[in-house]
Design an enzyme around this catalytic site. Sequence first.
Site, PDB file in Angstrom:
ATOM      1  N   ASN A 259       1.073  -1.335   0.098  1.00  0.00           N
ATOM      2  CA  ASN A 259       0.150  -0.008   0.215  1.00  0.00           C
ATOM      3  C   ASN A 259       0.773   1.412   0.082  1.00  0.00           C
ATOM      4  OD1 ASN A 259      -2.177  -1.829   0.319  1.00  0.00           O
ATOM      5  ND2 ASN A 259      -2.478  -1.478   2.434  1.00  0.00           N
TER       6      ASN A 259
ATOM      7  N   ASP B 106      -0.591   4.072   0.808  1.00  0.00           N
ATOM      8  CA  ASP B 106      -1.169   5.046   1.899  1.00  0.00           C
ATOM      9  C   ASP B 106      -0.344   4.822   3.264  1.00  0.00           C
ATOM     10  OD1 ASP B 106      -1.859   2.965   4.010  1.00  0.00           O
ATOM     11  OD2 ASP B 106      -3.489   2.574   2.257  1.00  0.00           O
TER      12      ASP B 106
ATOM     13  N   HIS C  69       6.008  -0.804  -2.458  1.00  0.00           N
ATOM     14  CA  HIS C  69       5.321   0.026  -3.812  1.00  0.00           C
ATOM     15  C   HIS C  69       5.680   1.581  -3.741  1.00  0.00           C
ATOM     16  CE1 HIS C  69       3.132  -3.698  -5.438  1.00  0.00           C
ATOM     17  NE2 HIS C  69       4.292  -3.874  -5.439  1.00  0.00           N
TER      18      HIS C  69
ATOM     19  N   GLY D 180      -5.222  -9.223   3.159  1.00  0.00           N
ATOM     20  CA  GLY D 180      -6.007  -8.299   2.120  1.00  0.00           C
ATOM     21  C   GLY D 180      -5.138  -7.962   0.926  1.00  0.00           C
TER      22      GLY D 180
ATOM     23  N   LEU E 111     -10.546 -11.208   2.676  1.00  0.00           N
ATOM     24  CA  LEU E 111     -12.106 -11.248   2.389  1.00  0.00           C
ATOM     25  C   LEU E 111     -12.438 -12.559   1.937  1.00  0.00           C
ATOM     26  CD1 LEU E 111     -14.402  -9.369   3.116  1.00  0.00           C
ATOM     27  CD2 LEU E 111     -14.145  -8.379   1.065  1.00  0.00           C
TER      28      LEU E 111
HETATM   29  N1  APR Z   1     -10.637  -7.281   4.589  1.00  0.00           N
HETATM   30  C1  APR Z   1      -9.628  -8.267   3.997  1.00  0.00           C
HETATM   31  N2  APR Z   1      -9.470  -8.213   2.602  1.00  0.00           N
HETATM   32  C2  APR Z   1     -10.412  -7.467   1.826  1.00  0.00           C
HETATM   33  C3  APR Z   1     -11.168  -6.497   2.360  1.00  0.00           C
HETATM   34  C4  APR Z   1     -11.355  -6.303   3.711  1.00  0.00           C
HETATM   35  N3  APR Z   1     -12.270  -5.614   4.265  1.00  0.00           N
HETATM   36  N4  APR Z   1     -11.755  -5.878   1.159  1.00  0.00           N
HETATM   37  C5  APR Z   1     -10.976  -6.165   0.148  1.00  0.00           C
HETATM   38  N5  APR Z   1     -10.284  -7.303   0.646  1.00  0.00           N
HETATM   39  C6  APR Z   1      -9.265  -8.005  -0.280  1.00  0.00           C
HETATM   40  C7  APR Z   1     -10.101  -8.414  -1.573  1.00  0.00           C
HETATM   41  O1  APR Z   1     -10.783  -9.752  -1.571  1.00  0.00           O
HETATM   42  C8  APR Z   1      -8.702  -8.626  -2.540  1.00  0.00           C
HETATM   43  O2  APR Z   1      -8.241 -10.044  -2.468  1.00  0.00           O
HETATM   44  O3  APR Z   1      -8.359  -7.548  -0.663  1.00  0.00           O
HETATM   45  C9  APR Z   1      -7.722  -7.696  -1.915  1.00  0.00           C
HETATM   46  C10 APR Z   1      -7.453  -6.523  -2.861  1.00  0.00           C
HETATM   47  O4  APR Z   1      -6.694  -6.948  -3.942  1.00  0.00           O
HETATM   48  P1  APR Z   1      -6.442  -5.881  -5.040  1.00  0.00           P
HETATM   49  O5  APR Z   1      -7.429  -4.816  -5.201  1.00  0.00           O
HETATM   50  O6  APR Z   1      -5.597  -6.508  -6.102  1.00  0.00           O
HETATM   51  O7  APR Z   1      -5.159  -5.102  -4.412  1.00  0.00           O
HETATM   52  P2  APR Z   1      -3.581  -5.635  -3.759  1.00  0.00           P
HETATM   53  O8  APR Z   1      -3.747  -6.921  -3.975  1.00  0.00           O
HETATM   54  O9  APR Z   1      -2.992  -4.860  -2.776  1.00  0.00           O
HETATM   55  O10 APR Z   1      -2.878  -5.310  -5.166  1.00  0.00           O
HETATM   56  C11 APR Z   1      -1.582  -5.348  -5.465  1.00  0.00           C
HETATM   57  O11 APR Z   1      -1.585  -4.192  -7.418  1.00  0.00           O
HETATM   58  O12 APR Z   1      -1.997  -2.406  -8.995  1.00  0.00           O
HETATM   59  C12 APR Z   1      -0.935  -3.018  -8.041  1.00  0.00           C
HETATM   60  O13 APR Z   1       0.467  -1.571  -7.079  1.00  0.00           O
HETATM   61  C13 APR Z   1      -0.732  -2.080  -7.052  1.00  0.00           C
HETATM   62  O14 APR Z   1      -0.151  -2.628  -4.812  1.00  0.00           O
HETATM   63  C14 APR Z   1      -1.084  -2.790  -5.711  1.00  0.00           C
HETATM   64  C15 APR Z   1      -0.872  -4.244  -6.130  1.00  0.00           C
END
Ligand code: APR
Length: 235
Positions: A94, A96, A111, A178, A205
């Site tokens: 993240n 943030d 990242h 997450g 999730l």
């Molecule tokens: N609690 C737990 N998990 C959650 C929640 C929640 N409240 N809400 C969503 N999720 C899960 C979703 O089910 C999903 O599996 O979080 C995950 C988010 O996935 P992505 O949107 O793909 O985000 P992320 O895995 O952080 O992406 C990785 O991709 O584009 C790049 O640089 C960007 O750092 C990012 C990387």
Amino acid sequence: MKHKNIVILTGAGISAESGIDTFRAAGGLWEKHPVEQVATPEGYAKDPELVHNFYNMRRAALKTVAPNPAHEALGRLETGLAEKGGMLTLVTQNVDDLHERGGSKAVIHMHGMLTSMLCGVCEHRWPYFEDAKADMSCPSCYVQNTCRPDIVWFGEMPYQMETIEAALAACDLFVSIGTSGAVYPAAGFVQMARALDKDTLELNLDPSQGSHHFHESRHGPASRLVPEWVDEVLK
Ligand code: APR
């Protein structure tokens, strides 16, 4: 304590309940903003103002959100493990700053960070909290039109990979929280941990793409799962 040296990887899901959009959900960031436009060096070269505006919007949004119980539980875990002679390495994808605001002191932002700016010429980086413009000058080398968000874009090497790999080699538990497991190299940390014979746990999730690699997978909102798990570790 069963596990004293823990590596955690977090993704957008841990900040979702704070009100920050994830990337790959329906209506997520990559549906509204094409990746090639706003998250690649090529997109930045083509239209730096558009890219700055995207990150300006996300940076400004940080001022309207707060850490949730999952961030706070990880802050508590760092302190609690240290008091018991253990260690936490917290790695986040993240950009943030909610881990820091939730009490975590040492966070690896593999990242990059929204609150940091980077000079593409001299590689100077500095804290940045306001709106950026493409024609800004670097405060170190004074060259104009070189300042970019300190974000690792697609096609670029994530930060601190050697430190992360060393932490994985030294840990006894790897936990993923997450994240969809869609983006490498972070998505491969679970396989690295398995190859090194570490215990592995997923808190998400729903099952991530790499869910089957984990010894254990718990499904539900991070704001509930993470504090529950931290209580188990520290009891
Ligand atoms: N609690 C737990 N998990 C959650 C929640 C929640 N409240 N809400 C969503 N999720 C899960 C979703 O089910 C999903 O599996 O979080 C995950 C988010 O996935 P992505 O949107 O793909 O985000 P992320 O895995 O952080 O992406 C990785 O991709 O584009 C790049 O640089 C960007 O750092 C990012 C990387």
